[in-house]
Scaffold this motif. Structure first.
Motif, short mmCIF file in Angstrom:
data_model
loop_
_atom_site.label_atom_id
_atom_site.label_comp_id
_atom_site.label_asym_id
_atom_site.label_seq_id
_atom_site.Cartn_x
_atom_site.Cartn_y
_atom_site.Cartn_z
N CYS A 74 0.82 -1.21 0.00
CA CYS A 74 0.00 0.00 0.00
C CYS A 74 0.85 1.27 0.00
N ASN A 75 1.96 1.24 0.71
CA ASN A 75 2.80 2.43 0.77
C ASN A 75 3.55 2.67 -0.53
N ARG A 76 3.88 1.61 -1.23
CA ARG A 76 4.68 1.75 -2.45
C ARG A 76 3.83 1.95 -3.70
N ASN A 77 2.68 1.32 -3.75
CA ASN A 77 1.87 1.39 -4.95
C ASN A 77 0.41 1.56 -4.56
N VAL A 78 -0.02 2.79 -4.52
CA VAL A 78 -1.38 3.11 -4.07
C VAL A 78 -2.42 2.44 -4.96
N GLN A 79 -2.20 2.45 -6.26
CA GLN A 79 -3.18 1.86 -7.18
C GLN A 79 -3.34 0.37 -6.93
N SER A 111 -16.11 4.40 0.89
CA SER A 111 -15.04 4.48 1.89
C SER A 111 -13.73 3.99 1.31
N LEU A 112 -13.77 3.05 0.37
CA LEU A 112 -12.55 2.60 -0.29
C LEU A 112 -11.95 3.72 -1.12
N ASN A 113 -12.80 4.50 -1.79
CA ASN A 113 -12.31 5.63 -2.57
C ASN A 113 -11.71 6.69 -1.66
N MET A 114 -12.36 6.94 -0.50
CA MET A 114 -11.82 7.90 0.44
C MET A 114 -10.48 7.40 0.97
N GLN A 161 -4.65 7.72 1.13
CA GLN A 161 -3.37 7.08 0.85
C GLN A 161 -2.55 7.91 -0.12
N MET A 162 -3.20 8.48 -1.10
CA MET A 162 -2.50 9.32 -2.07
C MET A 162 -1.93 10.56 -1.38
N ARG A 163 -2.73 11.18 -0.49
CA ARG A 163 -2.24 12.34 0.25
C ARG A 163 -1.05 11.97 1.12
N ALA A 164 -1.13 10.81 1.76
CA ALA A 164 -0.03 10.36 2.61
C ALA A 164 1.23 10.12 1.78
#
Length: 130
Positions: A4-9, A32-35, A40-43
């Motif tokens: 998750c940290n390396r590849n958000v998609q 909630s998955l989209n949120m 995750q993208m912001r992080a």
């Protein structure tokens, strides 16, 4: 979790797969998955800004722009007004922050917001390996 940290998609795809297969709790929604994807993208962006030292440079730019446009003085005056209204004995730091934060955000000039956004976009374009 490293995925998750390396590849958000890839993380989003995995979560959706788990949702469709019923592997997530029933109260979990696609919304909630989209949120979660957004957070995750912001992080990931924030982490990249920190790693490259850009976050500190942006903070310094923001401080300078806010002083330059008079924002700091306006907010200071607003704080004094709030303290006068409520009385020094009846105001805590938490109360003051709660009262002043919305006004402080509203007082930031659009030009400053736009400039910061442009700088962040330029940084991301330069370092597109998020």
């Amino acid at each position: 979790m490293v995925l998750c940290n390396r590849n958000v998609q890839a993380c989003v795809v995995w979560r959706r797969y788990c949702y469709v297969k019923g592997l997530l709790p029933p109260q979990t929604s696609l919304r909630s998955l989209n949120m979660s994807k957004d957070s995750q993208m912001r992080a990931a962006i924030n982490q990249k800004l920190i790693e490259m030292g850009e976050r500190e440079r942006l903070k310094e730019l923001l401080r300078a722009k806010l002083v330059e446009c008079g924002w700091k003085d306006q907010l200071k005056a607003h704080c004094k007004d709030v303290i006068r209204e409520k009385g020094l004995e009846h105001v805590t730091v938490e109360d003051l922050v709660t009262e002043v934060t919305p006004k402080g955000r509203a007082l930031v000039p659009d030009s400053v917001k736009k400039e910061l956004l442009q700088r962040i976009r330029a940084f991301l374009a330069q370092h597109a390996t998020l």
